[in-house]
Design a protein around this motif. Structure first.
Motif, PDB file in Angstrom:
ATOM      1  N   ILE A 240      51.702 -46.321  56.756  1.00  0.00           N
ATOM      2  CA  ILE A 240      51.079 -47.618  56.463  1.00  0.00           C
ATOM      3  C   ILE A 240      51.685 -48.696  57.372  1.00  0.00           C
ATOM      4  CG2 ILE A 240      50.804 -49.423  54.705  1.00  0.00           C
ATOM      5  CD1 ILE A 240      50.751 -47.112  52.594  1.00  0.00           C
ATOM      6  N   ARG A 241      52.993 -48.620  57.531  1.00  0.00           N
ATOM      7  CA  ARG A 241      53.644 -49.638  58.358  1.00  0.00           C
ATOM      8  C   ARG A 241      53.179 -49.546  59.806  1.00  0.00           C
ATOM      9  NH1 ARG A 241      57.250 -52.170  61.124  1.00  0.00           N
ATOM     10  NH2 ARG A 241      58.514 -53.813  60.172  1.00  0.00           N
ATOM     11  N   ALA A 242      53.122 -48.337  60.333  1.00  0.00           N
ATOM     12  CA  ALA A 242      52.691 -48.162  61.731  1.00  0.00           C
ATOM     13  C   ALA A 242      51.260 -48.669  61.900  1.00  0.00           C
ATOM     14  CB  ALA A 242      52.796 -46.693  62.126  1.00  0.00           C
ATOM     15  N   THR A 243      50.418 -48.393  60.909  1.00  0.00           N
ATOM     16  CA  THR A 243      49.019 -48.830  60.993  1.00  0.00           C
ATOM     17  C   THR A 243      48.917 -50.351  60.920  1.00  0.00           C
ATOM     18  OG1 THR A 243      48.367 -46.778  59.938  1.00  0.00           O
ATOM     19  CG2 THR A 243      46.747 -48.535  59.921  1.00  0.00           C
ATOM     20  N   LEU A 247      47.391 -52.910  63.672  1.00  0.00           N
ATOM     21  CA  LEU A 247      46.367 -53.914  63.360  1.00  0.00           C
ATOM     22  C   LEU A 247      46.823 -55.297  63.817  1.00  0.00           C
ATOM     23  CD1 LEU A 247      43.713 -54.725  61.964  1.00  0.00           C
ATOM     24  CD2 LEU A 247      44.967 -54.833  59.804  1.00  0.00           C
ATOM     25  N   LYS A 248      48.083 -55.563  63.576  1.00  0.00           N
ATOM     26  CA  LYS A 248      48.626 -56.871  63.945  1.00  0.00           C
ATOM     27  C   LYS A 248      48.648 -57.043  65.469  1.00  0.00           C
ATOM     28  CE  LYS A 248      52.209 -59.908  62.235  1.00  0.00           C
ATOM     29  NZ  LYS A 248      53.254 -60.191  63.230  1.00  0.00           N
ATOM     30  N   ASP A 249      49.073 -55.964  66.140  1.00  0.00           N
ATOM     31  CA  ASP A 249      49.246 -56.057  67.594  1.00  0.00           C
ATOM     32  C   ASP A 249      47.939 -55.902  68.356  1.00  0.00           C
ATOM     33  OD1 ASP A 249      51.877 -56.259  66.987  1.00  0.00           O
ATOM     34  OD2 ASP A 249      52.380 -54.192  67.506  1.00  0.00           O
ATOM     35  N   GLY A 254      42.699 -47.803  63.933  1.00  0.00           N
ATOM     36  CA  GLY A 254      42.868 -46.570  64.712  1.00  0.00           C
ATOM     37  C   GLY A 254      42.865 -45.300  63.884  1.00  0.00           C
ATOM     38  N   THR A 255      42.090 -45.281  62.786  1.00  0.00           N
ATOM     39  CA  THR A 255      42.037 -44.079  61.937  1.00  0.00           C
ATOM     40  C   THR A 255      41.275 -42.966  62.654  1.00  0.00           C
ATOM     41  OG1 THR A 255      41.888 -45.590  60.072  1.00  0.00           O
ATOM     42  CG2 THR A 255      41.401 -43.285  59.617  1.00  0.00           C
ATOM     43  N   LYS A 256      41.768 -41.728  62.514  1.00  0.00           N
ATOM     44  CA  LYS A 256      41.096 -40.567  63.125  1.00  0.00           C
ATOM     45  C   LYS A 256      39.669 -40.453  62.591  1.00  0.00           C
ATOM     46  CE  LYS A 256      44.950 -37.391  63.735  1.00  0.00           C
ATOM     47  NZ  LYS A 256      45.603 -36.353  62.977  1.00  0.00           N
TER      48      LYS A 256
END
Ligand SMILES: C[C@](O)(C(=O)O)[C@H](CC(=O)O)C(=O)O
Length: 289
Positions: A240-243, A247-249, A254-256
């Protein structure tokens, strides 16, 4: 289940409906409901004894009843949330919720995760009172819910005190023992020997206080149950954090491609629900979904 097999029963830690559904999708035939994960997901709070009986029972009840004949669930019962009367009530509520087994520990009521420093345990007698209350509830309900006696005394009082406490818990009638926070593999092996003949549960928390012990090592050591408390909460946080960072950056998630909304709903029982509607003569799914 524990009485029917000598095999090591492996339970992935689940903390909510989706993580439980995912474990079922993968084919696990038993689950562990983590208190740390319940506290984090339901309350957004650290595992410091803030989750109440109501929080824990409600989460356990939901997880236990996702499927009519779903996998048995071991649920965390922390300290039992009070004295004898409260523990009695907690066990009654877990039984009615459909919980298959629970662990009841000897930390003081203001408890904390077993893998943090600064733990304090209640006196032997206070823990035995909790255990006797739990056993009374089991007997009065005629329930075979599995009572797992968990001691957290290692950090404060040492290994010998843990074995003494666990021996008494065994003699009082607890079904399974759990020594929390082994500091070495040697200690884990020794514990199985010292309590030979009594089923023991191993709590694996990666990056916690204990060394990493694999399923096959635990089997060879003679453990009968193994829970992986952080098996879903840690990877969920990571993903969740990486996603969110992406999103922020980058402004996208980017979900498969294969992870469609429908896929998530399938994991959460979409087909079973559609079948119920159709078998009842409903028309909600006539045009597909
Ligand atoms: C097993 C445990 O009670 C849990 O809530 O899953 C925790 C796990 C953790 O917080 O690392 C515990 O070991 O106390």
């Amino acid at each position: 289940m524990i009485k029917e097999t000598n095999e090591l029963i492996v339970c992935p830690g689940v903390y909510d409906g989706l993580s439980a559904r995912t474990a079922i999708e993968v084919g696990f035939d038993s689950l562990y409901m983590t208190g740390a994960g319940t506290s984090a997901s339901r309350l957004g709070m650290a595992d410091l004894g803030l989750a109440t009986l109501h929080d824990m029972r409600a989460q356990a009840e939901m997880i236990c009843n996702l499927k009519p004949h779903g996998p048995p669930v071991i649920a965390d019962m922390d300290t039992g949330y009070g004295g004898a009367m409260m523990v009695y009530r907690a066990v009654c509520e877990y039984v009615r919720a459909g919980v298959a087994g629970f662990h009841l520990e000897d930390q003081v009521l203001e408890k904390r995760c077993g893998h943090l420093k600064g733990k304090a345990v209640a006196s032997r007698e206070e823990w035995y009172i909790r255990i006797r209350a739990a056993l009374q509830a089991k007997a009065n309900l005629g329930s075979d819910i599995v009572l797992i006696a968990r001691t957290d005394a290692l950090q404060q009082l040492g290994y010998d005190e843990c074995i003494a406490r666990l021996k008494t818990a065994r003699d009082l009638g607890c079904d399974v023992g759990l020594l929390e926070g082994f500091t070495s593999k040697e200690q884990a092996r020794r514990c199985v020997k010292d309590l030979q003949g009594w089923p023991l549960l191993l709590n694996s928390v990666e990056n916690g206080a204990s060394p990493l012990i694999t399923v096959s090592e635990a089997r060879d050591m003679g453990f009968r149950l193994m829970i992986f408390s952080f098996a879903s909460i840690a990877p969920a946080y990571q993903a969740i954090r990486a996603t969110f960072q992406k999103l922020k950056d980058e402004g996208i998630i980017g979900t498969k491609g294969e992870i469609t909304p429908r896929k998530i709903f399938e994991v959460c029982g979409l087909d079973d629900l559609a079948e119920i509607d159709m078998n009842s003569g409903g028309s909600s799914f006539k045009e597909g979904v």
